[in-house]
Design a protein around this motif. Structure first.
Motif, PDB file in Angstrom:
ATOM      1  N   ARG A  54       0.814  -1.087   0.339  1.00  0.00           N
ATOM      2  CA  ARG A  54       0.036   0.035  -0.080  1.00  0.00           C
ATOM      3  C   ARG A  54       0.924   1.224   0.043  1.00  0.00           C
ATOM      4  O   ARG A  54       2.089   0.961   0.054  1.00  0.00           O
ATOM      5  CB  ARG A  54      -1.045  -0.010   1.315  1.00  0.00           C
ATOM      6  N   ARG A  57       4.755   1.663  -0.935  1.00  0.00           N
ATOM      7  CA  ARG A  57       5.694   0.653  -0.189  1.00  0.00           C
ATOM      8  C   ARG A  57       5.813  -0.550  -1.599  1.00  0.00           C
ATOM      9  O   ARG A  57       5.091  -0.696  -2.184  1.00  0.00           O
ATOM     10  CB  ARG A  57       4.902  -0.198   0.871  1.00  0.00           C
ATOM     11  N   LYS A  58       6.752  -1.499  -1.304  1.00  0.00           N
ATOM     12  CA  LYS A  58       7.155  -2.296  -2.123  1.00  0.00           C
ATOM     13  C   LYS A  58       7.032  -3.821  -1.820  1.00  0.00           C
ATOM     14  O   LYS A  58       7.249  -3.994  -0.324  1.00  0.00           O
ATOM     15  CB  LYS A  58       8.829  -2.201  -2.396  1.00  0.00           C
ATOM     16  N   TRP A  59       6.543  -4.746  -2.490  1.00  0.00           N
ATOM     17  CA  TRP A  59       6.275  -6.089  -1.950  1.00  0.00           C
ATOM     18  C   TRP A  59       7.532  -6.931  -2.773  1.00  0.00           C
ATOM     19  O   TRP A  59       7.501  -6.793  -4.174  1.00  0.00           O
ATOM     20  CB  TRP A  59       4.944  -6.750  -2.302  1.00  0.00           C
ATOM     21  N   PHE A  60       8.113  -7.700  -2.207  1.00  0.00           N
ATOM     22  CA  PHE A  60       9.292  -8.216  -2.566  1.00  0.00           C
ATOM     23  C   PHE A  60       8.976  -9.759  -3.152  1.00  0.00           C
ATOM     24  O   PHE A  60       8.435 -10.495  -2.496  1.00  0.00           O
ATOM     25  CB  PHE A  60      10.145  -8.380  -1.590  1.00  0.00           C
ATOM     26  N   ASN A 111      -4.599  -6.705   6.122  1.00  0.00           N
ATOM     27  CA  ASN A 111      -4.255  -7.145   4.860  1.00  0.00           C
ATOM     28  C   ASN A 111      -3.007  -8.072   5.035  1.00  0.00           C
ATOM     29  O   ASN A 111      -2.297  -8.617   3.904  1.00  0.00           O
ATOM     30  CB  ASN A 111      -3.978  -6.098   3.958  1.00  0.00           C
ATOM     31  N   LYS A 119       5.183 -11.938   9.342  1.00  0.00           N
ATOM     32  CA  LYS A 119       4.445 -11.562   8.030  1.00  0.00           C
ATOM     33  C   LYS A 119       4.903 -12.700   7.052  1.00  0.00           C
ATOM     34  O   LYS A 119       6.081 -12.791   6.696  1.00  0.00           O
ATOM     35  CB  LYS A 119       4.723 -10.286   7.345  1.00  0.00           C
ATOM     36  N   ASN A 144       4.766 -15.862   0.796  1.00  0.00           N
ATOM     37  CA  ASN A 144       6.354 -16.341   1.032  1.00  0.00           C
ATOM     38  C   ASN A 144       6.135 -17.808   1.108  1.00  0.00           C
ATOM     39  O   ASN A 144       5.876 -18.449   1.982  1.00  0.00           O
ATOM     40  CB  ASN A 144       6.868 -15.606   2.212  1.00  0.00           C
ATOM     41  N   PRO A 151      12.208 -11.092   2.610  1.00  0.00           N
ATOM     42  CA  PRO A 151      13.161 -10.000   2.399  1.00  0.00           C
ATOM     43  C   PRO A 151      14.405  -9.620   3.534  1.00  0.00           C
ATOM     44  O   PRO A 151      14.043 -10.261   4.433  1.00  0.00           O
ATOM     45  CB  PRO A 151      12.301  -8.745   2.325  1.00  0.00           C
ATOM     46  N   PHE A 155      14.998  -4.247   4.928  1.00  0.00           N
ATOM     47  CA  PHE A 155      13.866  -3.725   4.183  1.00  0.00           C
ATOM     48  C   PHE A 155      12.592  -3.743   4.757  1.00  0.00           C
ATOM     49  O   PHE A 155      11.553  -3.470   4.256  1.00  0.00           O
ATOM     50  CB  PHE A 155      13.731  -4.954   2.989  1.00  0.00           C
ATOM     51  N   GLN A 157       9.625  -3.182   8.093  1.00  0.00           N
ATOM     52  CA  GLN A 157       9.348  -2.406   9.296  1.00  0.00           C
ATOM     53  C   GLN A 157       8.454  -3.549  10.242  1.00  0.00           C
ATOM     54  O   GLN A 157       8.254  -3.262  11.397  1.00  0.00           O
ATOM     55  CB  GLN A 157       7.964  -1.472   9.031  1.00  0.00           C
ATOM     56  N   ALA A 160       9.338 -10.635   9.155  1.00  0.00           N
ATOM     57  CA  ALA A 160       8.832 -11.629   7.851  1.00  0.00           C
ATOM     58  C   ALA A 160       9.269 -12.977   8.148  1.00  0.00           C
ATOM     59  O   ALA A 160      10.301 -13.348   8.608  1.00  0.00           O
ATOM     60  CB  ALA A 160       9.116 -11.059   6.666  1.00  0.00           C
ATOM     61  N   SER A 251      -2.186   1.011   9.272  1.00  0.00           N
ATOM     62  CA  SER A 251      -1.222  -0.372   9.459  1.00  0.00           C
ATOM     63  C   SER A 251      -1.276  -0.581  11.132  1.00  0.00           C
ATOM     64  O   SER A 251      -1.244   0.509  11.858  1.00  0.00           O
ATOM     65  CB  SER A 251       0.268  -0.197   9.177  1.00  0.00           C
ATOM     66  N   ARG A 253       0.271  -2.068  14.479  1.00  0.00           N
ATOM     67  CA  ARG A 253       1.613  -2.341  15.349  1.00  0.00           C
ATOM     68  C   ARG A 253       1.190  -2.820  16.453  1.00  0.00           C
ATOM     69  O   ARG A 253       0.240  -2.208  17.286  1.00  0.00           O
ATOM     70  CB  ARG A 253       2.420  -1.190  15.512  1.00  0.00           C
TER      71      ARG A 253
HETATM   72  P1  ADP Z   1       2.208  -2.648   6.302  1.00  0.00           P
HETATM   73  O1  ADP Z   1       3.056  -3.850   6.471  1.00  0.00           O
HETATM   74  O2  ADP Z   1       3.041  -1.415   6.610  1.00  0.00           O
HETATM   75  O3  ADP Z   1       0.874  -2.752   6.550  1.00  0.00           O
HETATM   76  P2  ADP Z   1       1.720  -3.195   3.472  1.00  0.00           P
HETATM   77  O4  ADP Z   1       0.669  -4.069   3.981  1.00  0.00           O
HETATM   78  O5  ADP Z   1       1.656  -2.103   2.473  1.00  0.00           O
HETATM   79  O6  ADP Z   1       2.361  -2.660   4.738  1.00  0.00           O
HETATM   80  O7  ADP Z   1       3.232  -4.113   3.058  1.00  0.00           O
HETATM   81  C1  ADP Z   1       4.269  -3.753   2.294  1.00  0.00           C
HETATM   82  C2  ADP Z   1       5.603  -3.727   3.373  1.00  0.00           C
HETATM   83  O8  ADP Z   1       5.648  -5.203   3.399  1.00  0.00           O
HETATM   84  C3  ADP Z   1       6.820  -3.185   2.964  1.00  0.00           C
HETATM   85  O9  ADP Z   1       6.996  -2.135   2.996  1.00  0.00           O
HETATM   86  C4  ADP Z   1       7.999  -4.197   3.339  1.00  0.00           C
HETATM   87  O10 ADP Z   1       8.234  -3.666   4.625  1.00  0.00           O
HETATM   88  C5  ADP Z   1       7.022  -5.536   3.511  1.00  0.00           C
HETATM   89  N1  ADP Z   1       7.224  -6.636   2.691  1.00  0.00           N
HETATM   90  C6  ADP Z   1       7.802  -6.503   1.438  1.00  0.00           C
HETATM   91  N2  ADP Z   1       7.879  -7.513   0.697  1.00  0.00           N
HETATM   92  C7  ADP Z   1       7.610  -8.453   1.739  1.00  0.00           C
HETATM   93  C8  ADP Z   1       7.646  -9.907   1.676  1.00  0.00           C
HETATM   94  N3  ADP Z   1       7.849 -10.641   0.471  1.00  0.00           N
HETATM   95  N4  ADP Z   1       7.359 -10.669   2.966  1.00  0.00           N
HETATM   96  C9  ADP Z   1       7.103  -9.672   4.173  1.00  0.00           C
HETATM   97  N5  ADP Z   1       6.954  -8.673   4.060  1.00  0.00           N
HETATM   98  C10 ADP Z   1       7.244  -7.747   3.003  1.00  0.00           C
END
Ligand code: ADP
Length: 256
Positions: A54, A57-60, A111, A119, A144, A151, A155, A157, A160, A251, A253
């Motif tokens: 969202r 942010r990037k998803w790897f 989400n 995560k 994953n 990741p 990378f 917050q 994972a 988000s 926490r």
């Molecule tokens: P948030 O976790 O803050 O709710 P999002 O749901 O938008 O944010 O998810 C994007 C975040 O998830 C990225 O900023 C990164 O920290 C993390 N992320 C990216 N790729 C992965 C992954 N493959 N596995 C777990 N976390 C990831």
């Protein structure tokens, strides 16, 4: 993974259409650009180079490591009042597939799917509007599967993990997991209007009864109580003030 094996594996679910890519920028972008995609069409990639979370942010999803897919829904009119529950359908479907492997998933509202507090999957839903009406929903899912999908810590917050890490042995083939997620999705989708869906979603929430901090435009802390009928989150904030959080870009926490 390849297109023919996926077609064969998913044929019982009769997907509307299927587009497979060895490598893609973002499956959601491809799905959003797929004009006239039938209901329950899929975009799947072995590698995502510009996967999105969202906001910015990037998803790897490195090559061969996990599932990166986007499911396109063309919701029937009877589902219109319940579309805000779609993220719950997706989260429960991933959670069910994890439970089927003997894992204990929880949903970090709205989400993300957690295994042992880390995560393992994320969901990104985008809406295509036609005037005031929803034309289609694009449900991006990143799961994953193998260790190589996790990741690097700098990378992240939030910690994972992967299915393979949590199982402690090799995870099933990605096609099998995909089949389980999509068949669970079809079952939950039939129940989108039911209390049973809300109860199952509510029961799977992480941090219930615990203090959480909601990060976003209007940050708030409180005890996580449960779901509203529309899938919003109910918190008990300071002075017994009840607060409802709607999706938006918030988000969760743990902690006050
Ligand atoms: P948030 O976790 O803050 O709710 P999002 O749901 O938008 O944010 O998810 C994007 C975040 O998830 C990225 O900023 C990164 O920290 C993390 N992320 C990216 N790729 C992965 C992954 N493959 N596995 C777990 N976390 C990831």
């Amino acid at each position: 993974m390849n297109e023919r094996a996926l077609q064969k594996k998913l044929s019982r679910l009769t997907p509307g259409g299927l587009r497979y890519f060895d490598s893609i920028g973002s499956t959601n972008d491809e799905a959003l650009a797929w004009v006239g995609a039938p209901d329950f069409s899929l975009v799947i990639a072995d590698e995502q180079t510009q996967g999105r979370g969202r906001l910015d942010r990037k998803w790897f999803t490195p090559k061969g490591s996990g599932l990166a897919l986007s499911l396109i829904l063309r919701p029937p009119a009877v589902h219109t009042p319940y579309l805000s529950r779609t993220v719950g359908l997706a989260a429960l479907s991933i959670a069910d597939a994890c439970s089927g492997l003997g894992l204990a998933p929880l949903i970090k509202w709205p989400n993300d799917i957690l295994l042992n507090g880390k995560k393992a999957a994320g969901i990104l839903i985008e809406t295509v509007w036609s005037g005031d009406e929803v034309d289609s929903l694009v449900i991006g899912m990143g799961i994953n599967v193998y260790k190589s999908s996790v990741p690097p810590a700098e990378f992240l917050q939030f910690p994972a993990t992967s299915l393979e890490d949590e199982l402690g042995h090799s995870a099933p083939a990605r096609e099998e997991i995909l089949f389980d997620v999509l068949s669970a999705f079809q079952r939950w989708r039939e129940r989108i209007a039911t209390d049973g869906l809300l109860q199952a979603w509510d029961a799977a929430l992480a941090f219930r009864g615990e203090q959480v901090h909601v990060v976003g435009e209007s940050p708030v802390s409180g005890e996580l109580l449960g779901l509203e009928a529309d899938g919003g989150l109910r918190l008990r904030a300071a002075n017994d003030n009840f607060v409802i959080i709607r999706f938006g870009d918030v988000s969760l926490r743990p902690g006050a």
